[in-house]
Design a protein around this motif. Structure first.
Motif, PDB file in Angstrom:
ATOM      1  N   GLY A  99       7.584   7.278   0.757  1.00 33.27           N
ATOM      2  CA  GLY A  99       6.319   7.994   0.899  1.00 33.27           C
ATOM      3  C   GLY A  99       5.946   8.345   2.323  1.00 33.27           C
ATOM      4  O   GLY A  99       4.970   9.060   2.549  1.00 33.27           O
TER       5      GLY A  99
ATOM      6  N   HIS B 142       0.812  -1.221   0.000  1.00 32.78           N
ATOM      7  CA  HIS B 142       0.000   0.000   0.000  1.00 32.78           C
ATOM      8  C   HIS B 142       0.845   1.271   0.000  1.00 32.78           C
ATOM      9  O   HIS B 142       0.343   2.345   0.339  1.00 32.78           O
ATOM     10  CB  HIS B 142      -0.945   0.012   1.221  1.00 32.78           C
ATOM     11  CG  HIS B 142      -2.053  -0.981   1.115  1.00 32.78           C
ATOM     12  ND1 HIS B 142      -1.892  -2.314   1.393  1.00 32.78           N
ATOM     13  CD2 HIS B 142      -3.360  -0.840   0.750  1.00 32.78           C
ATOM     14  CE1 HIS B 142      -3.039  -2.954   1.207  1.00 32.78           C
ATOM     15  NE2 HIS B 142      -3.949  -2.089   0.817  1.00 32.78           N
TER      16      HIS B 142
ATOM     17  N   ASN C 230       1.760   3.048  -2.349  1.00 31.12           N
ATOM     18  CA  ASN C 230       1.275   4.056  -3.295  1.00 31.12           C
ATOM     19  C   ASN C 230      -0.242   4.236  -3.227  1.00 31.12           C
ATOM     20  O   ASN C 230      -0.840   4.815  -4.138  1.00 31.12           O
ATOM     21  CB  ASN C 230       1.689   3.668  -4.723  1.00 31.12           C
ATOM     22  CG  ASN C 230       3.189   3.628  -4.868  1.00 31.12           C
ATOM     23  OD1 ASN C 230       3.889   4.562  -4.466  1.00 31.12           O
ATOM     24  ND2 ASN C 230       3.705   2.536  -5.430  1.00 31.12           N
ATOM     25  N   ASP C 231      -0.828   3.767  -2.169  1.00 29.91           N
ATOM     26  CA  ASP C 231      -2.280   3.884  -1.991  1.00 29.91           C
ATOM     27  C   ASP C 231      -2.600   5.312  -1.541  1.00 29.91           C
ATOM     28  O   ASP C 231      -2.165   5.743  -0.462  1.00 29.91           O
ATOM     29  CB  ASP C 231      -2.725   2.865  -0.928  1.00 29.91           C
ATOM     30  CG  ASP C 231      -4.238   2.785  -0.795  1.00 29.91           C
ATOM     31  OD1 ASP C 231      -4.917   3.800  -1.073  1.00 29.91           O
ATOM     32  OD2 ASP C 231      -4.732   1.722  -0.379  1.00 29.91           O
ATOM     33  N   THR C 232      -3.351   6.025  -2.340  1.00 23.18           N
ATOM     34  CA  THR C 232      -3.620   7.435  -2.018  1.00 23.18           C
ATOM     35  C   THR C 232      -4.530   7.591  -0.800  1.00 23.18           C
ATOM     36  O   THR C 232      -4.612   8.684  -0.230  1.00 23.18           O
ATOM     37  CB  THR C 232      -4.271   8.152  -3.210  1.00 23.18           C
ATOM     38  OG1 THR C 232      -5.452   7.421  -3.588  1.00 23.18           O
ATOM     39  CG2 THR C 232      -3.310   8.231  -4.391  1.00 23.18           C
TER      40      THR C 232
ATOM     41  N   PRO D 181       8.837  12.739   0.757  1.00 27.10           N
ATOM     42  CA  PRO D 181       7.726  12.714  -0.215  1.00 27.10           C
ATOM     43  C   PRO D 181       7.230  14.119  -0.511  1.00 27.10           C
ATOM     44  O   PRO D 181       7.274  15.009   0.337  1.00 27.10           O
ATOM     45  CB  PRO D 181       6.660  11.890   0.509  1.00 27.10           C
ATOM     46  CG  PRO D 181       6.966  12.049   1.951  1.00 27.10           C
ATOM     47  CD  PRO D 181       8.459  12.181   2.062  1.00 27.10           C
TER      48      PRO D 181
END
Lengths: 144, 286
Positions: B49, B24, B26-28, B136
């Motif tokens: 991130g 996850h 890159n899970d917005t 990030p």
């Protein structure tokens, strides 16, 4: 009043220009990256507990080896792989104190921790790093 | 360590594995937050991130001994780019001691969609997973928070006094030496913080770290029940207060009792021993 080891004073002068937390962290991380653990010719694991820095949660150890001129070379290890602050402090002490006149090393106050790490450091970290300095100072004072 | 779902926790959803986090990154809808004691750890390398929440500069009021207020939390939430709907994943050093502390403070503002990455930073690093020094690029958000609600999971001095006078359950999570009054601080920490040693009358001693395995993961529910229910006799149905020196170690125990064992009413007394041991006239046991 006895001076501090010149290289330690240089570090203190450099850190006095730091204005941001990020800049301080970057500087200290660069120093920590240069940390070299004690060579096998001086000590190997498991280390003698007599060399453990009491109060350092990063499991730091300190050794002092006498040179022909009576001055000391200091060696360190930090067993906690996440003990970056202890590694940075060790690298500073190695560079600044190894080969320095004993009376100058004996004159170092534990308060220099705050010059390097800032006043916001937690009580636990501050104590451990101060004890690291105290261990180096102890070896110097023992030989005066 | 076994799969989290198989460990018998009351609310296993409050823990996620390193595998889950890796899937996850890159899970917005997910924001990963690192909270440590050592201020060098995050800048030296963090999960891709991940943002940092510092327990001193981000969570505390800069002047008074208190946590940040609503405006402060909204500013923090905006800086780290979360909305009230964001799933927040905390992780950090020291068996997630500081991560649970941050999670507890977020709960004061009603951000309960928060979880802990089991095993914390050390487990992630030892699994050889990626760490980066790249910060990030987070677009700030506008976060509207409720007023801080101290009534549900936070205890204050007078409430603790009333609680012990009523015979309520109390867990002292400090080291055995602090509990007995032999020392005024945890091993390796400075002799400062309180002018009297000992513990709050009626408290049971369970050092916080007993809830964690060597690798920083949480013990399973059966092991935790053996400690908190069988050994010291806590009743999950009864109100319980946890305390330490300033309320950070006890946030770890608060997390364990509330989320892993399903206790219904657990409060963290963040005034803890630095308040109790310095207060005039409060009862103390040794």
């Amino acid at each position: 009043m006895t001076a501090l080891p010149p290289k330690l004073q240089d570090y203190l002068d450099d850190f006095s220009f730091i204005t941001t937390r990020e800049e301080r962290a970057d500087f200290l991380i660069d120093i920590a990256d240069s940390f070299q653990p004690v060579p096998a010719r001086v000590a190997s694991k498991p280390y003698d507990e007599a060399h453990r820095v009491i109060g350092c949660e990063s499991e730091a150890f300190v050794w002092a080896v006498e040179r022909a001129d009576g001055r000391l070379d200091y060696y360190f290890d930090v067993l906690n792989p996440q003990g970056l602050s202890a590694m940075a402090m060790s690298a500073i002490l190695d560079e600044a104190c190894s080969g320095a006149p004993l009376e100058q090393v004996a004159n170092i106050s534990g308060d220099v921790v705050f010059a390097f790490f800032g006043r916001d450091i937690s009580m636990g970290k501050g104590r451990g790093l101060t004890e690291l300095i105290n261990a180096v100072v102890y070896h110097a004072r023992q030989r005066l | 360590m076994s799969d989290i779902k198989s460990r018998g926790y009351a609310n296993a959803d409050k823990l996620v594995s390193t595998d889950w986090v890796a899937a996850h990154l890159n899970d917005t809808g997910v924001r990963i937050i690192e909270s440590n004691e050592d201020p060098l750890l995050y800048p030296s390398g963090h999960l891709p991130g991940a943002v940092e929440v510092d327990w001193v500069k981000d969570l505390n009021d800069p002047l008074r001994r208190d946590y940040l207020d609503r405006a402060g939390f909204e500013a923090l939430a905006g800086r780290i780019g979360i909305s009230p709907e964001t799933t927040v994943i905390f992780y950090g050093d020291k068996s997630n001691w500081w991560a649970t502390y941050a999670l507890w403070v977020f709960e004061l503002f009603g951000h309960t969609n928060a979880k802990i990455m089991d095993g914390g930073r050390l487990k992630w690093a030892e699994e050889g997973r990626e760490l980066t020094r790249e910060k990030p690029d987070i677009g700030p958000t506008s976060y509207t928070a409720p007023e801080r609600d101290d009534s549900q999971v936070r205890a204050f001095r007078d409430g603790v006094l009333a609680h012990i006078e009523a015979g309520g359950q109390l867990v002292d999570v400090r080291s055995p030496g602090e509990f007995s009054g032999e020392t005024l601080h945890m091993p390796g920490y400075p002799q400062e913080g309180a002018v009297r040693g000992g513990h709050i009358p009626g408290a049971s001693s369970v050092p916080w770290s007993r809830a964690a395995n060597e690798d920083g993961t949480f013990k399973n529910a059966a092991e935790l029940r053996a400690i908190y229910l069988d050994e010291i006799g806590l009743n999950p149905e009864e109100p319980t207060i946890a305390y330490c020196r300033i309320g950070e170690r006890s946030s770890h125990t608060w997390f364990v009792l509330t989320n892993l064992l399903g206790f219904g009413d657990v409060r963290n007394y963040d005034g803890s021993w630095t308040e109790w041991g310095n207060s005039v006239g409060l009862p103390i046991e040794k």
